[in-house]
Scaffold this active site. Structure first.
Site, PDB file in Angstrom:
ATOM      1  N   HIS A   1      42.235  35.976  41.076  1.00  0.00           N
ATOM      2  CA  HIS A   1      41.524  35.708  39.799  1.00  0.00           C
ATOM      3  C   HIS A   1      42.298  36.662  38.700  1.00  0.00           C
ATOM      4  CE1 HIS A   1      38.722  34.844  36.833  1.00  0.00           C
ATOM      5  NE2 HIS A   1      38.252  33.868  37.537  1.00  0.00           N
TER       6      HIS A   1
ATOM      7  N   ARG B   1      38.067  33.324  28.182  1.00  0.00           N
ATOM      8  CA  ARG B   1      39.417  32.932  27.538  1.00  0.00           C
ATOM      9  C   ARG B   1      39.430  31.766  27.112  1.00  0.00           C
ATOM     10  NH1 ARG B   1      42.980  32.668  32.359  1.00  0.00           N
ATOM     11  NH2 ARG B   1      40.857  33.247  33.471  1.00  0.00           N
TER      12      ARG B   1
END
Ligand SMILES: Cc1cc2nc3c(=O)[nH]c(=O)nc-3n(C[C@H](O)[C@H](O)[C@H](O)COP(=O)(O)OP(=O)(O)OC[C@H]3O[C@@H](n4cnc5c(N)ncnc54)[C@H](O)[C@@H]3O)c2cc1C
Ligand code: FES
Lengths: 246, 557
Positions: B327, B347
């Site tokens: 990740h 994000r």
């Protein structure tokens, strides 16, 4: 590997079960114990503050106050003296979720000891998750299942409240009974879910899925790339243009 | 711990470039996305799966020649923790219909369905019941439940596309068609899913989904599922027994070659003992704590890949272990948050990713693997990572941009869990950026099994993260909680049926372990390594030097 490249860092004294160890000041209690030489078996689970395996109590010299924290989330402080309470005997009553009712009777039947609550608020003060434990026990006593469920939602079931309760209540097991009653009986059922389960059972998607399973990779890639994507901002009732595979 | 003076100094550089970056974002000007060819190149050069030495061939067993992470190969090319000759298989400590190894989501779901089918169940687990990766899942669980816009057909396409079209179709079919049933089952057990007032389940997108089908229980979905399943298991104390702190170290077969139990180890009294069972389910989860290539991990303390080792020694093949899921955004500061997952949603909401100079070097919405590879390149080859006080490096995730783009208070409202957590450390992530680096997240592959959760060894079933095939080469967010519920339930059912109808009693044996040891010798592998690992070793090496009379077997003393 946790040691690699560590710069010379300030060491602070802590007392694990009364014994002094000097440990880097940036470590959590959990890592400080490992640094001191403990190999943890009890008292360590997720290492991320959600499983509740690492309940810890500590004090500072000269202070009457008992402090609590999750060992994996709490940074050491100079002169803290601490002990982990990785297990505490608790009552868990057995019930049939299909037969119980979301009412005060259920609470009183399975956990009559909640009525012994002295409202001393020690449970709330003992909660490393800052949950209003006493308030949810009060809600349980009133039969306010919704409030019980909502107030206790963030509970990690570490058991520190139970360890300190003078009325000998096992708060976190009362809480999960409350949440399950709430989830099952009080929150309205999702009708679209029931419908979908029925559609699948009747085999509505059987043929299209079997065809997909037999499709070669190239065609699959094409189908995949051409998927109509639900827009991020779309509201709950957005519908795709192509409804043939619904 | 709040940011140090040095780090605060560096944050100034982020603040200096921020207004212009926010302006560009508002104008819709993005850092250019990589072309497919550039992506490929970046992955080949910088993704951990492709670096020199990322894979090594296994030299023994049914997958001889298959190249996977050396950390896992080391465990496969290791001896049993215990000499099979020392174990008296006639002394049986526990006898049960179904033995389940691993008390996480898959194991507990299996226990419930096995019981429904009338089986007596014993769960043997390494830590406490529920101390597991399942407990840690935050994001959600996928299922096509909204027939007006979604169906198992689209879920199927998403799963198989996410897995690079390599997934086993039967397994995917089972996953997506069982999915709505599983959500209904969880609802009926009283899981508090997040709902609209009329009972409609709220759903979101996840990476790689074409419809919003991520169901969730606030930001602790896994914990809500795990604690509910565990509570339900505890409502049947007569039929479901649980042995905590008692990991399995070896499977036991019988003279017919059927799986008939396991050798367990009491972590506290250090005794080994025998459980005899009519069927066995492996549900030991993942392997993040192997710290593949030295990466930090999001996984729980007991994720050491034990099930892979035990299953492999008994002759079950491994598949899809050649890819590992990293990740991109694991926290690297402060120390106590290390490895902690910072969700993709940051994000998604527009937070840029920046190097030590406060400059962008990659678009923040590349796929997980490309994003990770780009962080690694910035911190290694380009030397533009941000150093932490404990000697790590990271890049900035500019969370304060989110408030500037969407209005004051957005970070606090949308990311309450992370906001409060960092607040406790003295970091306000709506005002200061987060320091992140890729973190080991998920074991894409594992034991080979079929849609009835059977393996190649009769009587031996598997479910959950320990298996491979359903997610192909890459799992999508939300499909793993689903996987453990779907296949956990199927494993429980079929193991119970097997115990009742197909089980054939016979003399217990550990000959497969002896055979495996011989194979190691024949392959010239002389080693004092032992496996399964059971727990990682984080004790201080300096302390070890002074433990003059202590004996360690592997990582355990
Ligand atoms: C931080 C994090 C976030 C995640 N978020 C999501 C998400 O949002 N959505 C999603 O779908 N998935 C998510 N995942 C993935 C998902 O949670 C896991 O893949 C899944 O829950 C694994 O379930 P399991 O039952 O197979 O294994 P686990 O839940 O890990 O359970 C395995 C159990 O086996 C025990 N065990 C191990 N070895 C032995 C042994 N030798 N003997 C006995 N017992 C043993 C372990 O202690 C553990 O209790 C996330 C994972 C992590 C770590
Ligand atoms: S180890 Fe899980 S909460 Fe601390």
């Amino acid at each position: 590997m946790e040691e690699q490249g560590v710069k010379k860092e300030e060491l602070v004294p802590i007392f694990i079960m009364g014994k002094r160890y000097d440990v880097p000041s940036s470590l959590t209690i959990q890592k400080a114990m490992e640094y001191a030489g403990y190999q943890l078996i009890r008292g360590c689970g997720c290492r991320g503050g959600i499983c509740g395996a690492c309940g810890t109590v500590y004090r500072f010299p000269g202070s009457y106050k008992i402090e609590v924290g999750l060992a994996c989330q709490t940074v050491v402080q100079p002169n803290m003296y601490l002990a982990q309470i990785p297990f505490f005997p608790a009552t868990k009553r057995v019930y049939d979720i299909e037969k119980v009712k979301p009412s005060i009777e259920t609470i009183v039947k399975y956990y009559p000891e909640v009525l012994r609550c002295l409202q001393c608020n020690t449970c709330t003060k003992s909660c490393p998750m800052d949950i209003e434990v006493m308030d949810y026990i009060a809600a349980a006593m009133r039969g306010d299942i919704a409030r019980l469920a909502e107030l206790s939602f963030d509970c990690v079931m570490c058991g520190l409240c139970t360890a300190r309760c003078p009325a000998e209540i096992c708060q976190y097991n009362v809480a999960i009974l409350g949440r399950r009653l709430y989830g099952k009986y009080i929150l309205p059922k999702a009708e679209h879910l029931t419908e979908m389960v029925e559609q699948v059972r009747q085999g509505k998607y059987e043929q299209m899925l079997r065809e997909l399973m037999d499709t070669n990779e190239e065609t699959l890639k094409k189908l995949y790339n051409e998927r109509e994507i639900e827009p991020e901002q779309a509201d709950e009732f957005w519908e795709p243009k192509d409804k043939s595979f619904l | 711990m709040p940011y140090t003076r040095e780090l605060k100094e560096l944050i100034r550089k982020v603040e200096a470039t921020r207004p212009a970056r926010v302006e560009r974002k508002k104008r819709g000007e993005e850092f250019p996305l990589l072309s497919l060819k550039e992506r490929e190149e970046r992955l080949r050069k910088y993704h951990p799966d492709f670096v020199e030495g990322a894979r090594r061939e296994i030299r023994v067993g049914v997958n001889k020649g298959y190249a996977i992470s050396p950390e896992i190969v080391d465990l496969l090319e290791a001896r049993s923790r215990v000499d099979p000759d020392l174990i008296d298989l006639t002394k049986i400590a526990y006898e049960t219909d179904v033995l389940i190894i691993g008390g996480g989501g898959a194991g507990t779901a299996a226990a419930l369905t096995a019981r429904e089918r009338g089986a007596k169940v014993l769960i043997a687990t390494k830590l406490r019941h529920g101390d597991a990766n399942t407990m840690m899942a935050e994001g959600g669980i996928q299922a096509a439940t909204k027939g007006t816009k979604d169906s198992p057909y689209f879920h199927y396409l998403d799963v198989i596309g996410g897995g690079h079209f390599k997934n086993d179709p039967e397994l995917v079919y089972t996953l997506v068609t069982e999915a709505p049933k599983v959500i209904a089952w969880l609802e009926s057990l009283g899981c508090m899913f997040t709902k609209f007032p009329d009972g409609r389940l709220k759903t979101l997108h996840g990476g790689g989904t074409c419809r919003k089908r991520m169901h969730y229980a606030a930001d602790i979905t896994g914990a809500e599922i795990m604690r509910t399943l565990r509570d339900e298991a505890r409502n049947h104390p007569e039929e479901i027994k649980v042995l905590e702190f008692s990991p399995a170290v070896e499977l036991i077969l019988n003279e017919h070659g059927h799986c008939s139990g396991a050798v367990l180890y009491n972590l506290e009294t250090e005794e080994y003992f025998v459980v005899k069972a009519k069927a066995v389910i492996m549900a030991t989860g993942g392997s993040g704590r192997l710290h593949i290539q030295g990466f930090m991990t999001t996984n729980h303390y007991g994720a050491t890949g034990d099930g892979l080792v035990m299953g492999y020694r008994a002759g079950v093949k491994l598949c899809f272990l050649h890819t590992v899921q990293y990740h991109p955004t694991g926290a690297v500061f402060p120390e106590q948050a290390e490895g902690l997952l910072i969700t993709e949603k940051f994000r998604g909401a527009g937070a840029n990713v920046l190097n030590i100079d406060g400059e962008q070097f990659v678009n923040e919405r590349e796929p997980r693997d490309v994003e990770s590879a780009s962080f690694i390149r910035e911190c290694t080859e380009r030397g533009k990572g941000v150093p932490t006080p404990t000697g790590k490096v990271g890049v900035w995730l500019d969370s304060p941009m989110i408030d500037m783009l969407w209005g004051e208070g957005t970070v606090k409202r949308e990311f309450p869990g992370k906001y409060i957590l960092f607040k406790r450390y003295g970091i306000d992530i709506s005002k200061e950026p987060i320091l992140v680096y890729p973190t080991l997240h998920y074991q894409n592959g594992g034991l080979e099994y079929n849609c009835r959760c059977e393996t190649s060894v009769p009587g031996f079933f598997a479910a959950g993260e320990v298996t491979g095939g359903v997610h192909g080469e890459n799992r999508l967010m939300g499909n793993s909680l689903l996987d453990v519920c779907v296949f956990g339930r199927i494993a429980g059912e079929n193991a119970a049926i097997y115990a009742k109808e197909k089980f054939k009693d016979g003399k217990l044996t550990l000959d497969h372990v002896r055979r495996y040891h011989r194979e190691l010798e024949e392959a010239g592998i002389v080693t004092d390594r032992v496996a399964p690992m059971l727990l990682p070793d984080y004790t201080n090496p300096k302390v070890r030097e002074r433990q003059l009379t202590t004996h360690y077997l592997g990582t355990l003393r």
